[in-house]
Design a protein around this motif. Structure first.
Motif, PDB file in Angstrom:
ATOM      1  N   THR A 124       0.856  -1.065  -0.094  1.00 38.11           N
ATOM      2  CA  THR A 124      -0.145  -0.041  -0.151  1.00 38.11           C
ATOM      3  C   THR A 124       0.860   1.358  -0.104  1.00 38.11           C
ATOM      4  OG1 THR A 124      -0.121   0.057   2.408  1.00 38.11           O
ATOM      5  CG2 THR A 124      -1.830  -0.997   1.332  1.00 38.11           C
ATOM      6  N   SER A 125       2.138   1.051   0.026  1.00 41.26           N
ATOM      7  CA  SER A 125       2.993   2.253   0.000  1.00 41.26           C
ATOM      8  C   SER A 125       2.868   3.240  -1.111  1.00 41.26           C
ATOM      9  CB  SER A 125       4.432   1.839  -0.054  1.00 41.26           C
ATOM     10  OG  SER A 125       4.886   1.166  -1.267  1.00 41.26           O
ATOM     11  N   LYS A 126       2.828   4.393  -0.880  1.00 38.24           N
ATOM     12  CA  LYS A 126       2.623   5.498  -1.897  1.00 38.24           C
ATOM     13  C   LYS A 126       3.923   5.698  -2.610  1.00 38.24           C
ATOM     14  CE  LYS A 126      -1.763   5.811  -1.540  1.00 38.24           C
ATOM     15  NZ  LYS A 126      -1.799   4.366  -1.266  1.00 38.24           N
ATOM     16  N   GLN A 127       3.969   6.179  -3.870  1.00 36.40           N
ATOM     17  CA  GLN A 127       5.001   6.807  -4.569  1.00 36.40           C
ATOM     18  C   GLN A 127       5.671   7.855  -3.650  1.00 36.40           C
ATOM     19  OE1 GLN A 127       5.660   4.772  -6.971  1.00 36.40           O
ATOM     20  NE2 GLN A 127       5.269   5.724  -9.069  1.00 36.40           N
ATOM     21  N   LYS A 128       4.897   8.842  -3.329  1.00 38.13           N
ATOM     22  CA  LYS A 128       5.484   9.802  -2.506  1.00 38.13           C
ATOM     23  C   LYS A 128       6.211   9.460  -1.226  1.00 38.13           C
ATOM     24  CE  LYS A 128       4.165  14.292  -0.618  1.00 38.13           C
ATOM     25  NZ  LYS A 128       5.022  14.129   0.789  1.00 38.13           N
ATOM     26  N   ASP A 129       5.680   8.324  -0.644  1.00 39.63           N
ATOM     27  CA  ASP A 129       6.497   8.055   0.710  1.00 39.63           C
ATOM     28  C   ASP A 129       7.695   7.514   0.142  1.00 39.63           C
ATOM     29  OD1 ASP A 129       4.236   8.707   2.090  1.00 39.63           O
ATOM     30  OD2 ASP A 129       3.373   6.708   1.726  1.00 39.63           O
ATOM     31  N   LEU A 130       7.612   6.387  -0.855  1.00 36.04           N
ATOM     32  CA  LEU A 130       9.004   6.106  -1.255  1.00 36.04           C
ATOM     33  C   LEU A 130      10.132   7.134  -1.641  1.00 36.04           C
ATOM     34  CD1 LEU A 130       9.842   2.921  -2.980  1.00 36.04           C
ATOM     35  CD2 LEU A 130      10.594   4.771  -4.179  1.00 36.04           C
ATOM     36  N   PHE A 131       9.552   8.066  -2.440  1.00 38.52           N
ATOM     37  CA  PHE A 131      10.367   8.994  -2.838  1.00 38.52           C
ATOM     38  C   PHE A 131      10.959   9.829  -1.653  1.00 38.52           C
ATOM     39  CE2 PHE A 131      11.506  13.543  -3.809  1.00 38.52           C
ATOM     40  CZ  PHE A 131      12.466  13.211  -4.784  1.00 38.52           C
ATOM     41  N   ASP A 132      10.193  10.181  -0.908  1.00 35.40           N
ATOM     42  CA  ASP A 132      10.543  11.074   0.405  1.00 35.40           C
ATOM     43  C   ASP A 132      11.624  10.509   1.196  1.00 35.40           C
ATOM     44  OD1 ASP A 132       8.860  13.049  -0.376  1.00 35.40           O
ATOM     45  OD2 ASP A 132       7.258  12.925   0.802  1.00 35.40           O
ATOM     46  N   GLN A 133      11.182   9.143   1.693  1.00 33.49           N
ATOM     47  CA  GLN A 133      12.126   8.648   2.516  1.00 33.49           C
ATOM     48  C   GLN A 133      13.282   7.712   2.166  1.00 33.49           C
ATOM     49  OE1 GLN A 133       9.429   5.629   4.734  1.00 33.49           O
ATOM     50  NE2 GLN A 133       7.700   6.976   4.558  1.00 33.49           N
ATOM     51  N   SER A 140      -0.315  11.671  -8.708  1.00 32.61           N
ATOM     52  CA  SER A 140       0.185  10.913  -7.727  1.00 32.61           C
ATOM     53  C   SER A 140       0.915   9.737  -7.749  1.00 32.61           C
ATOM     54  CB  SER A 140      -1.025  10.713  -6.808  1.00 32.61           C
ATOM     55  OG  SER A 140      -1.875   9.899  -7.518  1.00 32.61           O
ATOM     56  N   ASP A 141       0.998   9.304  -9.035  1.00 31.67           N
ATOM     57  CA  ASP A 141       1.454   7.942  -9.332  1.00 31.67           C
ATOM     58  C   ASP A 141       2.852   8.473 -10.058  1.00 31.67           C
ATOM     59  OD1 ASP A 141       0.760   8.797 -11.871  1.00 31.67           O
ATOM     60  OD2 ASP A 141      -0.158   6.588 -12.320  1.00 31.67           O
ATOM     61  N   ALA A 142       3.483   9.563  -9.801  1.00 33.61           N
ATOM     62  CA  ALA A 142       4.614   9.838 -10.646  1.00 33.61           C
ATOM     63  C   ALA A 142       5.682   9.164  -9.673  1.00 33.61           C
ATOM     64  CB  ALA A 142       4.850  11.325 -10.672  1.00 33.61           C
ATOM     65  N   GLY A 143       6.563   8.712 -10.617  1.00 34.84           N
ATOM     66  CA  GLY A 143       7.759   8.073  -9.885  1.00 34.84           C
ATOM     67  C   GLY A 143       8.965   8.869  -9.572  1.00 34.84           C
ATOM     68  N   VAL A 144      10.026   7.937  -9.440  1.00 38.03           N
ATOM     69  CA  VAL A 144      11.417   8.508  -8.873  1.00 38.03           C
ATOM     70  C   VAL A 144      11.960   9.584  -9.780  1.00 38.03           C
ATOM     71  CG1 VAL A 144      13.698   7.962  -8.358  1.00 38.03           C
ATOM     72  CG2 VAL A 144      11.756   6.620  -7.323  1.00 38.03           C
ATOM     73  N   ILE A 145      11.762   9.571 -10.941  1.00 38.38           N
ATOM     74  CA  ILE A 145      12.733  10.440 -12.146  1.00 38.38           C
ATOM     75  C   ILE A 145      11.809  11.640 -11.791  1.00 38.38           C
ATOM     76  CG2 ILE A 145      13.525  10.858 -14.443  1.00 38.38           C
ATOM     77  CD1 ILE A 145      13.580   7.741 -14.778  1.00 38.38           C
ATOM     78  N   PRO A 146      10.442  11.812 -12.240  1.00 39.63           N
ATOM     79  CA  PRO A 146       9.900  13.259 -12.182  1.00 39.63           C
ATOM     80  C   PRO A 146      10.051  13.830 -10.938  1.00 39.63           C
ATOM     81  CG  PRO A 146       8.283  11.339 -12.605  1.00 39.63           C
ATOM     82  CD  PRO A 146       9.482  10.979 -12.802  1.00 39.63           C
ATOM     83  N   ARG A 147       9.925  12.897  -9.773  1.00 36.77           N
ATOM     84  CA  ARG A 147      10.071  13.630  -8.563  1.00 36.77           C
ATOM     85  C   ARG A 147      11.420  14.084  -8.187  1.00 36.77           C
ATOM     86  NH1 ARG A 147       5.361  12.489  -5.413  1.00 36.77           N
ATOM     87  NH2 ARG A 147       3.915  11.069  -6.619  1.00 36.77           N
ATOM     88  N   SER A 148      12.458  13.525  -8.667  1.00 35.08           N
ATOM     89  CA  SER A 148      13.603  13.724  -8.400  1.00 35.08           C
ATOM     90  C   SER A 148      13.971  15.094  -9.263  1.00 35.08           C
ATOM     91  CB  SER A 148      14.600  12.913  -9.155  1.00 35.08           C
ATOM     92  OG  SER A 148      14.606  11.726  -8.140  1.00 35.08           O
ATOM     93  N   VAL A 149      13.541  15.240 -10.622  1.00 36.11           N
ATOM     94  CA  VAL A 149      13.670  16.552 -11.314  1.00 36.11           C
ATOM     95  C   VAL A 149      13.126  17.722 -10.590  1.00 36.11           C
ATOM     96  CG1 VAL A 149      12.831  17.380 -13.309  1.00 36.11           C
ATOM     97  CG2 VAL A 149      14.066  15.295 -13.584  1.00 36.11           C
ATOM     98  N   LYS A 150      11.690  17.439 -10.026  1.00 41.85           N
ATOM     99  CA  LYS A 150      11.039  18.577  -9.605  1.00 41.85           C
ATOM    100  C   LYS A 150      11.657  18.993  -8.339  1.00 41.85           C
ATOM    101  CE  LYS A 150       6.198  19.381  -7.552  1.00 41.85           C
ATOM    102  NZ  LYS A 150       6.125  18.635  -6.152  1.00 41.85           N
TER     103      LYS A 150
END
Ligand code: ADP
Ligand code: MG
Length: 352
Positions: free
Chosen positions: A68-77, A122-132
């Motif tokens: 149930t982990s969210k993309q945001k949680d994986l990225f943030d942590q 909300s389902d954006a992954g590691v790459i776009p989140r890193s860029v942001k």
């Protein structure tokens, strides 16, 4: 794990595990779930049927992300702290490692939901989140910087530029522009003929990413699921101008590699006849060598076998030394994948 973070030697390899949820078909078929995740204890257990007894094997990782982990949680942590290090001048690499269909591309790129105007899906992954995050930090610092990105695919120990303007690669092999790897003294390796796009905004990078992954998907359909046997490497290099307390100008540079590895089942399966045997063997080489390089780094062994595969040659300046590495191992919860899941857990655990 704790011993693996060694400031003096600079070796820092973090291994996190992510288990995807059952998909709709698996739910409909009442697929048995054999993986349980304890995020708090950072443990994953696999129930193995040995001589008609269910025996749990438990593995500990640096972080565990359950179904149930969210993309945001994986990225943030797991990822955000590493992105910050890139802006401090480190070369860092994030790998997605796992069996095909376990969520490597979902984790790295995202679930494919389109961004609404001004809104991040909300389902954006590691790459776009890193860029942001990179742009947000640079803008907050009012930093003077330059940035360039490359996006390539490694298949059969051959490099394809996912940003090259022509589409000829998939229609006519004769037009394929070979890309060569050349040793370059201290900085490691130089990729000749690779498109480097200079970028100024996050929007530009999202477009580049879309273009490259579309090209990768085309290849997947045309060449019979090539992407499950290929590695993709998205790299962002950043140079930031800084003024030292003494008033001198200094350039700080960092690099972030985001790597969607070939399906790990390619490690164990021979691939059988024809060209397939070679394919399997070559992919074997990059994935196996990556494992060996990471082991050697973690164990501070003298010889690091970077030169044994293209993948490790490409990433040489970002593995070992003053670098940070994060492996995101992905698994399916299903009993049907148990054998591959156990080999992923073993591989990832060994890297720790
Ligand atoms: P891989 O790249 O490892 O082959 P994919 O990323 O393509 O696997 O994932 C396979 C399917 O499972 C896709 O439809 C994807 O959207 C879905 N999926 C994977 N991980 C998750 C997750 N954590 N949550 C929801 N759906 C997921
Ligand atoms: Mg994929």
């Amino acid at each position: 794990l704790s011993g693996k973070f060694d400031k003096e030697k600079g070796v820092n390899v973090q291994v996190v595990l992510r288990c995807r949820p059952l998909n709709d078909d698996e739910k409909k078929a009442n697929t048995q779930v054999v993986i349980s995740c304890n995020e708090h204890r950072r443990e994953v257990s696999a129930a193995q049927n040995i001589a008609n007894k269910l025996i749990d094997r438990t593995f500990t990782f640096d972080k565990v992300f359950g179904p149930t982990s969210k993309q945001k949680d994986l990225f943030d942590q797991a990822v955000a702290p590493i992105v910050n290090e890139v802006l401090e001048g480190y070369n860092c690499t994030i790998f997605a490692y796992g069996q095909t269909g376990t969520g490597k591309t979902y984790t790295m790129e995202g679930g494919g939901r389109k961004a609404k105007l001004g809104e991040f899906p909300s389902d954006a992954g590691v790459i776009p989140r890193s860029v942001k995050q990179i742009f947000e930090i640079l803008e907050a610092q009012c930093a003077e910087y330059s940035m360039k990105v490359t996006f390539l695919e490694l298949y059969n120990e051959e490099i394809t530029d996912l940003l090259a303007p022509d589409e000829s690669k998939f229609s006519d092999d004769k037009n394929k522009k070979p890309i060569a790897l050349m040793e370059d003294g201290k900085s490691g390796v130089l990729v000749r003929g690779l498109e480097e796009e200079v970028v100024y905004t996050a929007g530009e990078i999202y477009k580049i990413l879309d273009k490259g992954s579309a090209k990768r998907r085309t290849a997947e359909t045309l060449l019979n699921k090539q992407s499950s046997r290929s590695h993709s490497i998205f790299s962002i290099t950043i140079h930031i101008k800084e003024i030292t307390p003494e008033g001198e100008e200094m350039i700080k540079s960092g690099k972030l590699n985001l790597v969607d590895l070939a399906g790990s089942e390619n490690i164990s399966r021979s691939g059988a006849r024809d060209g397939r045997a070679r394919e399997a063997g070559e992919i074997n080489k990059s994935l196996l060598t990556l494992g060996r390089v990471i082991n050697a780094l973690v164990e501070h062994s003298g010889h690091i076998p970077y030169r044994d595969s293209k993948l490790t040659r490409l990433l040489r300046d970002s593995l070992g030394g003053k670098t940070k590495t994060c492996i995101i191992a992905t698994v399916s919860p299903s009993i049907l994948c148990l054998e591959e899941t156990l080999s992923t857990l073993d591989y990832a655990h060994r890297a720790k």
